[in-house]
Design a protein around this motif. Structure first.
Motif, PDB file in Angstrom:
ATOM      1  N   VAL A  61       0.881  -1.179   0.000  1.00 23.77           N
ATOM      2  CA  VAL A  61       0.000   0.000   0.000  1.00 23.77           C
ATOM      3  C   VAL A  61       0.911   1.218   0.000  1.00 23.77           C
ATOM      4  O   VAL A  61       1.794   1.338   0.853  1.00 23.77           O
ATOM      5  N   LYS A  62       0.713   2.112  -0.959  1.00 14.83           N
ATOM      6  CA  LYS A  62       1.531   3.328  -1.012  1.00 14.83           C
ATOM      7  C   LYS A  62       0.868   4.378  -0.123  1.00 14.83           C
ATOM      8  O   LYS A  62      -0.201   4.888  -0.427  1.00 14.83           O
ATOM      9  N   MET A  63       1.535   4.701   0.984  1.00 12.54           N
ATOM     10  CA  MET A  63       0.980   5.673   1.929  1.00 12.54           C
ATOM     11  C   MET A  63       1.282   7.107   1.518  1.00 12.54           C
ATOM     12  O   MET A  63       0.486   8.013   1.746  1.00 12.54           O
ATOM     13  N   GLY A  64       2.449   7.306   0.922  1.00 14.48           N
ATOM     14  CA  GLY A  64       2.801   8.674   0.526  1.00 14.48           C
ATOM     15  C   GLY A  64       4.154   8.732  -0.145  1.00 14.48           C
ATOM     16  O   GLY A  64       4.973   7.818  -0.015  1.00 14.48           O
ATOM     17  N   GLU A  65       4.365   9.825  -0.871  1.00 15.96           N
ATOM     18  CA  GLU A  65       5.649  10.056  -1.541  1.00 15.96           C
ATOM     19  C   GLU A  65       5.951  11.546  -1.476  1.00 15.96           C
ATOM     20  O   GLU A  65       5.071  12.364  -1.794  1.00 15.96           O
ATOM     21  N   PHE A  66       7.155  11.911  -1.043  1.00 15.68           N
ATOM     22  CA  PHE A  66       7.495  13.329  -0.901  1.00 15.68           C
ATOM     23  C   PHE A  66       9.011  13.495  -0.882  1.00 15.68           C
ATOM     24  O   PHE A  66       9.753  12.526  -0.667  1.00 15.68           O
ATOM     25  N   GLU A  67       9.448  14.727  -1.059  1.00 18.26           N
ATOM     26  CA  GLU A  67      10.878  15.038  -0.972  1.00 18.26           C
ATOM     27  C   GLU A  67      11.249  15.331   0.475  1.00 18.26           C
ATOM     28  O   GLU A  67      10.483  15.980   1.193  1.00 18.26           O
ATOM     29  N   ALA A  68      12.405  14.851   0.904  1.00 25.06           N
ATOM     30  CA  ALA A  68      12.890  15.162   2.269  1.00 25.06           C
ATOM     31  C   ALA A  68      14.412  15.160   2.267  1.00 25.06           C
ATOM     32  O   ALA A  68      15.042  14.174   1.876  1.00 25.06           O
ATOM     33  N   ARG A  69      14.972  16.292   2.694  1.00 24.80           N
ATOM     34  CA  ARG A  69      16.439  16.402   2.776  1.00 24.80           C
ATOM     35  C   ARG A  69      16.910  16.577   4.219  1.00 24.80           C
ATOM     36  O   ARG A  69      18.093  16.561   4.490  1.00 24.80           O
ATOM     37  N   THR A  70      15.937  16.763   5.130  1.00 22.39           N
ATOM     38  CA  THR A  70      16.287  16.888   6.558  1.00 22.39           C
ATOM     39  C   THR A  70      15.415  15.925   7.362  1.00 22.39           C
ATOM     40  O   THR A  70      14.335  15.515   6.906  1.00 22.39           O
ATOM     41  N   PHE A  71      15.895  15.584   8.554  1.00 25.44           N
ATOM     42  CA  PHE A  71      15.131  14.676   9.416  1.00 25.44           C
ATOM     43  C   PHE A  71      13.815  15.324   9.867  1.00 25.44           C
ATOM     44  O   PHE A  71      12.810  14.633  10.038  1.00 25.44           O
ATOM     45  N   ASP A  72      13.829  16.651  10.042  1.00 26.32           N
ATOM     46  CA  ASP A  72      12.595  17.360  10.415  1.00 26.32           C
ATOM     47  C   ASP A  72      11.528  17.202   9.337  1.00 26.32           C
ATOM     48  O   ASP A  72      10.358  16.952   9.635  1.00 26.32           O
ATOM     49  N   GLU A  73      11.971  17.373   8.081  1.00 26.14           N
ATOM     50  CA  GLU A  73      11.051  17.217   6.944  1.00 26.14           C
ATOM     51  C   GLU A  73      10.483  15.805   6.905  1.00 26.14           C
ATOM     52  O   GLU A  73       9.285  15.601   6.707  1.00 26.14           O
ATOM     53  N   LEU A  74      11.363  14.825   7.087  1.00 24.56           N
ATOM     54  CA  LEU A  74      10.937  13.417   7.070  1.00 24.56           C
ATOM     55  C   LEU A  74       9.910  13.169   8.166  1.00 24.56           C
ATOM     56  O   LEU A  74       8.869  12.539   7.930  1.00 24.56           O
ATOM     57  N   PHE A  75      10.178  13.687   9.363  1.00 22.08           N
ATOM     58  CA  PHE A  75       9.271  13.497  10.503  1.00 22.08           C
ATOM     59  C   PHE A  75       7.907  14.128  10.235  1.00 22.08           C
ATOM     60  O   PHE A  75       6.865  13.466  10.345  1.00 22.08           O
ATOM     61  N   GLU A  76       7.893  15.405   9.871  1.00 21.32           N
ATOM     62  CA  GLU A  76       6.626  16.138   9.700  1.00 21.32           C
ATOM     63  C   GLU A  76       5.781  15.573   8.562  1.00 21.32           C
ATOM     64  O   GLU A  76       4.563  15.440   8.682  1.00 21.32           O
ATOM     65  N   LEU A 144      14.207   5.686   0.310  1.00 17.04           N
ATOM     66  CA  LEU A 144      14.667   6.981  -0.212  1.00 17.04           C
ATOM     67  C   LEU A 144      15.456   6.764  -1.491  1.00 17.04           C
ATOM     68  O   LEU A 144      16.378   5.946  -1.532  1.00 17.04           O
ATOM     69  N   LEU A 145      15.101   7.492  -2.524  1.00 18.65           N
ATOM     70  CA  LEU A 145      15.835   7.457  -3.789  1.00 18.65           C
ATOM     71  C   LEU A 145      15.971   8.891  -4.291  1.00 18.65           C
ATOM     72  O   LEU A 145      14.972   9.551  -4.576  1.00 18.65           O
ATOM     73  N   LYS A 146      17.217   9.361  -4.349  1.00 19.49           N
ATOM     74  CA  LYS A 146      17.499  10.734  -4.786  1.00 19.49           C
ATOM     75  C   LYS A 146      16.626  11.754  -4.042  1.00 19.49           C
ATOM     76  O   LYS A 146      15.968  12.591  -4.663  1.00 19.49           O
ATOM     77  N   ASP A 147      16.575  11.613  -2.717  1.00 19.46           N
ATOM     78  CA  ASP A 147      15.849  12.516  -1.798  1.00 19.46           C
ATOM     79  C   ASP A 147      14.324  12.415  -1.885  1.00 19.46           C
ATOM     80  O   ASP A 147      13.616  13.196  -1.258  1.00 19.46           O
ATOM     81  N   VAL A 148      13.803  11.478  -2.670  1.00 16.93           N
ATOM     82  CA  VAL A 148      12.347  11.248  -2.705  1.00 16.93           C
ATOM     83  C   VAL A 148      12.038  10.054  -1.797  1.00 16.93           C
ATOM     84  O   VAL A 148      12.614   8.974  -1.950  1.00 16.93           O
ATOM     85  N   VAL A 149      11.147  10.305  -0.842  1.00 16.87           N
ATOM     86  CA  VAL A 149      10.771   9.278   0.143  1.00 16.87           C
ATOM     87  C   VAL A 149       9.467   8.606  -0.289  1.00 16.87           C
ATOM     88  O   VAL A 149       8.491   9.280  -0.605  1.00 16.87           O
ATOM     89  N   THR A 150       9.468   7.274  -0.314  1.00 10.88           N
ATOM     90  CA  THR A 150       8.233   6.535  -0.549  1.00 10.88           C
ATOM     91  C   THR A 150       7.949   5.705   0.699  1.00 10.88           C
ATOM     92  O   THR A 150       8.812   4.938   1.144  1.00 10.88           O
ATOM     93  N   LEU A 151       6.762   5.878   1.263  1.00  8.82           N
ATOM     94  CA  LEU A 151       6.366   5.132   2.465  1.00  8.82           C
ATOM     95  C   LEU A 151       5.280   4.128   2.103  1.00  8.82           C
ATOM     96  O   LEU A 151       4.269   4.486   1.494  1.00  8.82           O
ATOM     97  N   THR A 152       5.514   2.871   2.458  1.00  8.44           N
ATOM     98  CA  THR A 152       4.573   1.814   2.091  1.00  8.44           C
ATOM     99  C   THR A 152       4.289   0.886   3.263  1.00  8.44           C
ATOM    100  O   THR A 152       5.071   0.810   4.213  1.00  8.44           O
TER     101      THR A 152
END
Length: 383
Positions: A61-76, A144-152
């Motif tokens: 199940v693909k929950m989301g996909e977004f760019e993240a370059r910092t841990f804060d971004e990843l968390f939020e 993470l691939l080239k700063d794009v995060v995919t959460l599944t």
């Protein structure tokens, strides 16, 4: 039911096969990328895809996909996703991860941050401070691939290649998903004879028989998402009943599988029995040179030794030369051979009509396809 996005993961080179299978299940909005096929569906697709996909590795199940370059971004950005729609209060949600060419390269840190973000989200939703995690499992991956995060969230659990029939295997087993892909790529039909002269534990022959009888490959196993509230038991029951009704019992399938190793044949026979296709396959202990058929048209599909070990090279090269001589007698048949040996065509003595780059585990292989002539139409059904 709500629209959701699912990802069917695939071994490199099999993405197009997985796409065709997803399409065959009735799903239209499909995107193909390296190693994954994404499609829009509803919850009913989770049982259906897990039961029926022969060449995919997992259904996520693909929950989301977004760019993240910092841990804060990843968390939020992780916390902003609707995890409560999938994970109940007692849900168990282990987090695994991988990172390729990304600023956030520490996988263990990324896993810990994603876990923490999901806990915070669920705390707000369930109004509790602590989670027992003693219920159904919801395996989460942060990729993470080239700063794009995919959460599944993984709906399969054990990989889809584990059909449940192969308790025993020979030394270097061919993955069931790759064996099924080899048969599907060949376009073998159940009214044509199929021979595998290097059958090992019988995987190619068994996968072909399951395709011929239209047996859903996941019918005899369980999946991690069977305990999920979001995918009711009724959906699983409906999908399984449908799959049972779809089995073709009246087909006259002729598959011949042989190997020089008596132990391999004993294992293959047991595996075929477990897969409920022992009535379609004739097994024999014999050398490849002894294969015979009185049928004018048919298929040879095989996975011969590659000579990966030291000292085996010469033996394997001689084998490929012999294969060329033996298979040339089947001049109206189609022949399909998978191997990592880059000189295969020269040794075999013939250029392939087509070849396809694939992976057998971590080994880069080529799938050599030698097309035979098409039989006259009036001969179909009596080959």
């Amino acid at each position: 039911m709500e629209k959701i996005q699912l990802i069917a993961t695939a071994t490199f080179g099999l993405e197009e096969m997985v796409k065709l299978e997803v399409k065959k299940l009735g799903y239209e909005e499909i995107t193909v990328e390296n190693g994954r096929v994404t499609f829009n569906a509803d919850e009913g697709a989770i049982p259906k895809a897990n039961l029926w996909l022969r060449t995919a590795d997992r259904v996520l199940v693909k929950m989301g996909e977004f760019e993240a370059r910092t841990f804060d971004e990843l968390f939020e950005k992780t916390k902003a996703l609707p995890w409560e729609q999938w994970i109940p209060e007692n849900g168990k949600f282990p987090v695994t991860g991988k990172s390729v060419k990304s600023t956030l390269f520490s996988v263990s840190d990324c896993q810990a941050i994603v876990k923490k973000a999901i806990v915070e989200r669920l705390k707000q939703n369930y109004e509790v401070e602590w989670f027992s995690e003693e219920g159904s499992e919801f395996p989460i991956e942060v990729a993470l691939l080239k700063d794009v995060v995919t959460l599944t969230i993984d709906t399969s659990g054990v990989g889809l290649h584990k059909r449940g029939y192969r308790e025993k295997a020979n030394e270097a087993p061919l993955k069931e998903t790759l064996a099924a892909a080899m048969v599907l790529i060949s376009r073998w039909r159940e009214d044509r004879v199929l021979i595998d002269p290097f059958c090992g534990s019988g995987t190619i022959a068994i996968e072909a028989a399951m395709i011929g009888k239209n047996i859903a490959p996941g019918l005899e196993r369980s999946f991690v998402s069977e305990g999920w509230p979001r995918v009711p038991e009724a959906l699983w029951k409906e999908a399984r009943v449908e799959a049972l009704k779809a089995i073709r019992q009246d087909t006259d399938i002729q598959i011949y599988a042989s190997d020089a190793d008596p132990k391999a044949i004993k294992t293959a026979e047991e595996n075929a029995y477990q897969a409920n296709v022992d009535d379609c396959i004739t097994f024999a202990v014999q050398d490849m040179a002894r294969i015979r058929s009185d049928k004018k048209y048919g298929y040879i599909i095989c996975n011969p030794p590659y000579g990966e070990r030291l000292g085996e090279q010469k033996e394997v090269e001689d084998l490929y030369k012999r294969m060329g001589q033996v298979f040339s007698k089947f001049d109206t048949w189609s022949v399909y051979v998978i191997t990592s040996h880059e000189e295969f065509e020269r040794l075999y003595g013939k250029k392939a009509s087509k070849k396809r780059k694939l992976f057998n585990g971590r080994i880069k292989v080529d799938y050599y396809q030698f097309f035979g002539p098409k039989p006259p139409k009036e001969l179909f059904g009596n080959l």
